[in-house]
Design an enzyme around this catalytic site. Sequence first.
Site, PDB file in Angstrom:
ATOM      1  N   ASP A  23     -12.858   2.322   4.849  1.00 20.51           N
ATOM      2  CA  ASP A  23     -11.741   2.347   5.886  1.00 20.51           C
ATOM      3  C   ASP A  23     -11.955   1.822   7.170  1.00 20.51           C
ATOM      4  OD1 ASP A  23      -9.514   3.112   3.933  1.00 20.51           O
ATOM      5  OD2 ASP A  23      -9.516   5.291   4.733  1.00 20.51           O
ATOM      6  N   ARG A  63      -4.963  16.578   3.505  1.00 16.86           N
ATOM      7  CA  ARG A  63      -4.046  15.502   3.729  1.00 16.86           C
ATOM      8  C   ARG A  63      -3.134  15.887   2.857  1.00 16.86           C
ATOM      9  NH1 ARG A  63      -3.519   9.012   2.080  1.00 16.86           N
ATOM     10  NH2 ARG A  63      -3.312   8.259   4.458  1.00 16.86           N
ATOM     11  N   ASP A  79       0.806  -1.173   0.053  1.00 13.99           N
ATOM     12  CA  ASP A  79      -0.085   0.051   0.007  1.00 13.99           C
ATOM     13  C   ASP A  79       1.083   1.246  -0.010  1.00 13.99           C
ATOM     14  OD1 ASP A  79      -2.174   1.908   1.090  1.00 13.99           O
ATOM     15  OD2 ASP A  79      -3.325   0.108   0.645  1.00 13.99           O
ATOM     16  N   ASN A 117      -7.380  10.379  -2.206  1.00 13.63           N
ATOM     17  CA  ASN A 117      -7.753  10.755  -0.936  1.00 13.63           C
ATOM     18  C   ASN A 117      -8.048  12.131  -0.516  1.00 13.63           C
ATOM     19  OD1 ASN A 117      -7.146   7.989   0.689  1.00 13.63           O
ATOM     20  ND2 ASN A 117      -5.448   8.119  -0.247  1.00 13.63           N
ATOM     21  N   ASP A 154      -6.381   4.453  -5.424  1.00 14.88           N
ATOM     22  CA  ASP A 154      -6.852   5.337  -4.613  1.00 14.88           C
ATOM     23  C   ASP A 154      -6.964   6.811  -4.949  1.00 14.88           C
ATOM     24  OD1 ASP A 154      -7.739   5.954  -1.903  1.00 14.88           O
ATOM     25  OD2 ASP A 154      -5.947   5.343  -0.911  1.00 14.88           O
TER      26      ASP A 154
END
Length: 723
Positions: A544, A439, A362, A476, A474
Amino acid sequence: MIKYDEKTKIFKLDTLTTSYVIGLADEKYVGHAYYGKKLASTDLAYLLRIDEPPFVPSKNLREKVSFLDTYPMEYSFGGTGDFRESCITVTTADGQQGLDLTYVSHRIYNGKEPLEGLPATWGENSETLEITLEDVPTGIRVLLSYSVFEDNDALTRSVKVINGGNDAVYIDRVLSACLDMDNEEFEVLSLHGSWARERHMERVPLGYGSYVTESVRGESSHQDQPFLALLSKNCTQTVGEVYAMHFVYSGNFLAKAQRNQHDTVRMVMGIHPESFRWKLEAGESFQAPEVVCVYSDEGLGKMSRTFHDLYRNHLIRSKYKNQTRPVLINSWEAAYFDFDTDELLALAKKAAELGIEMLVMDDGWFGKRNSDEGSLGDWTVNEEKLKGGLKHLVDEVNALGMKFGIWFEPEMISPDSDLYRAHPGWALQLKNRSGSQCRAQYVLDLSRPEVRDYVYECVASVLRSANIEYVKWDMNRQLTDIGSAYLPADRQGELSHRHTLAVYELQERLTRDFPDLLLENCSGGGARFDPGMLYYSPQIWSSDDADAIERLAIQEGTQLLYPLSTMGAHVSDCPNHTVGRVTPFETRGIVALAGTFGYELDPRKISEEDQAKIPGQIADYKKYTSLIREGDYYRIASYQENHRFDCYEVVSKDKKEALICFVQVLGEPNFRSRKLKLQGLDADAEYVVDGKTYLGETLMSAGLILQRAWGDFKAQIIEIHEK
Ligand code: DGJ
């Protein structure tokens, strides 16, 4: 089957059990006559109620405003009389809006054409009706497309706008579907949530005014799902009427149900008009995404199964959709950013011994990514962590008998990255403002062709460099600062949609160039769990939050629309990293059986007792996965509703076997054994459950007695076979 009756000017679109009826008014407006249970007759023009007096004096003069404001429209437009929700707004060169869309022509053809640049349902056993409307003064044409699949009960709709005038125009709003009906005390069902608690169901009465569910986040989102259904008041899993719409799109969406003055209802769905403006030059066209419409007269269960079958047979393209997916172990909750080659190999070695089949590396393998504060965009292997390089690691993992998968977040750029330092203009940004970080990252401006090429080449070159068989894609953060230094001023309103189109283009290239790749979409958990993504990837990370109890609601909401085979579901460690809950290892395994199975933990760090259970869990997954992937889904009990226990059932298409997953959330005092009324079995067949024989009818009408489970968070699976 699609038929047009020239005499009555009625189009009738039949699926297995439904009819959708469109009619033409004398004034050439295209009206919606009926959607519901299958009808034999085509003599249905009377349903358009053309004689009804809409206004005082009580004579229907068919004056335009009163007529348009009450006529059931197939595709609504505003500015000329219809004050209800409009599907389309176009601003012409003179700065004016307002349309009057009337019938021009139609064609009915076998098959279904792809929607350019967009995900959409496909399949040869389909038929399509295309109706062309025109606004004569401006030359704006609208093509309404309707497709039916012979083997499925759903209907799909899409819209294309063509600028047939001489000047550029701006599309300020273009929704994809409209459904006008009489109100029948409907309730509205939609799915809502947040990060780590996606797709919880909400059901409320539809009052006057509007009920809206929407996303302006640049993705379908954690918060809302591009889905809306109107339910009759008596609707349960097994009875009652459902009119549902689901949007095959991954960006901003609007879904609205509006209850109007004459107790009519208009339900619409499409790209969210907020900050949307698409410039259409003369002769150009704009393709709006597809909406799937499902009607059920047998409650929510039939609706779910119709969506599941449509998506399995006519949306997902990946070759893996009918295959058993490898059991994976993901490094995220096992190690977060703290790993190197030796750690990953030690993790993989232990996982392989327990029967796990694929290691997914990941976030954290590239640039200087030791936390989530930088390096997005610098997709070069961090050789300080991965000594010997990526190929060495992959080869070593392969040597353990495991496949290897990798994580990317291709749409993003960290301010702290070499990429940003070299190309600050590649991030989405509003002029003269500092960007809004989330983030610690910005979103790449994917409207730039060179950015798309850069991103694609980054991903592709990593994939070419080693035997990588799986990618987790992904995303985010949500889109803000919707400004592009590349697009001209009058095209800035195209940016959000262009971002979504770019993601589709990139995933199209990826799946075309790497046809054996297993792609799993993900967005900070389940923020892009939508039908658009399923066109590219057969599975999507659901959330998640992998806590077994939190997952009950998340998975129930997901299963309402999506085949179980599409839900990423893993066994995670305890105390759970999101909620701190401790649940039995068995329960975590049973809850994760509902989707694509895997582990989100470090097996070396869990008790030996739990480690020893992993091979058995994997064996269960292998045993049941084809039934779960291909069978019919029935919701037996909803923990979201009863707050005590959860139960679903999957029945094979031939009704010869079934599986029941039951979770008792909290132990109950003074408990009397519980009866589960099963569904979907053959009433006349004999079934064996735990060595005892029952008639299908008995299990469905009287129920199966479930013994008491002792304690909290207890799960069990029950197998059923025809005798
Ligand atoms: C969000 C995903 O849902 C997680 O599984 C993980 O991949 C992280 N992103 C990594 O940043």
